[in-house]
Design a protein around this motif. Structure first.
Motif, PDB file in Angstrom:
ATOM      1  N   GLN A   1      -5.883  -0.524  -7.940  1.00 30.33           N
ATOM      2  CA  GLN A   1      -5.194  -1.735  -7.512  1.00 30.33           C
ATOM      3  C   GLN A   1      -4.571  -2.399  -8.734  1.00 30.33           C
TER       4      GLN A   1
ATOM      5  N   GLU B   1      -1.657  -1.495  -4.095  1.00 32.96           N
ATOM      6  CA  GLU B   1      -2.717  -0.500  -4.044  1.00 32.96           C
ATOM      7  C   GLU B   1      -2.116   0.886  -3.892  1.00 32.96           C
TER       8      GLU B   1
ATOM      9  N   LYS C   1      -0.905  -7.903  -4.905  1.00 37.49           N
ATOM     10  CA  LYS C   1      -1.707  -6.686  -5.032  1.00 37.49           C
ATOM     11  C   LYS C   1      -0.874  -5.484  -4.624  1.00 37.49           C
TER      12      LYS C   1
ATOM     13  N   TYR D   1      -8.463   5.058  -5.146  1.00 34.78           N
ATOM     14  CA  TYR D   1      -7.246   4.271  -5.352  1.00 34.78           C
ATOM     15  C   TYR D   1      -7.387   3.370  -6.565  1.00 34.78           C
TER      16      TYR D   1
ATOM     17  N   ASP E   1       0.837  -1.199   0.000  1.00 35.71           N
ATOM     18  CA  ASP E   1       0.000   0.000   0.000  1.00 35.71           C
ATOM     19  C   ASP E   1       0.868   1.244   0.000  1.00 35.71           C
TER      20      ASP E   1
END
Length: 156
Positions: free
Chosen positions: A78, A87, A85, A76, A41
């Protein structure tokens, strides 16, 4: 696989001189948390968000859009790179839900406030530990509580 995904997104951002800040589980790992990572993230400034979306187009698994889910209210995109993943949030207008007060709180990302930590073979700009602890404490999901406990126990 996380190192490959991290190298991909960091390369994409650095090639375009886009500032970014790592948050979430990867940042917590940089401050002593040891749980397995679910994803990577990070946030970028609003003026660079669409550039990131377009540059990573081939790997989009969830299109850029505004989402309000799991205590987060933000825009956001992804990506999925090598099964991982990634993000990327737009820092502009991002809010989190304070679990205690049930109020939405602005997540003011200051790209000048970070700590560079070597993780996954890269020097990464992490959200400052105190900021990370503050937002994860507000969210108070089980994974956040675990991260906060681990970060507080670690003397880094």
């Amino acid at each position: 696989m996380h190192p490959l995904a991290a190298q991909w997104i960091v390369g994409l951002l650095r090639d375009r001189h886009i500032p970014f800040q790592i948050c979430g589980g990867l940042a917590a790992k940089g401050y002593g948390a040891e749980r397995a990572l679910n994803d990577i993230d990070l946030f970028v400034p609003d003026e660079h968000f669409m550039t990131v979306v377009q540059a990573g187009q081939a790997y989009i698994s969830k299109p850029a859009a505004h989402h309000c889910e799991e205590g987060w209210d933000l825009t956001y995109v992804q990506f999925k790179y090598e099964g991982i993943k990634v993000e990327v949030g737009n820092a502009e207008g991002a809010h989190i839900l304070d679990a205690a007060s049930q109020e939405w709180v602005p997540l003011n990302i200051d790209f000048a406030r970070y700590e560079t930590v070597n993780l996954l073979g890269l020097a990464l700009p992490l959200m400052l530990k105190e900021d990370l602890i503050r937002y994860k404490s507000m969210l108070s999901r089980p994974v956040d509580i675990d991260d906060v406990r681990a970060m507080r126990e670690c003397s880094k």
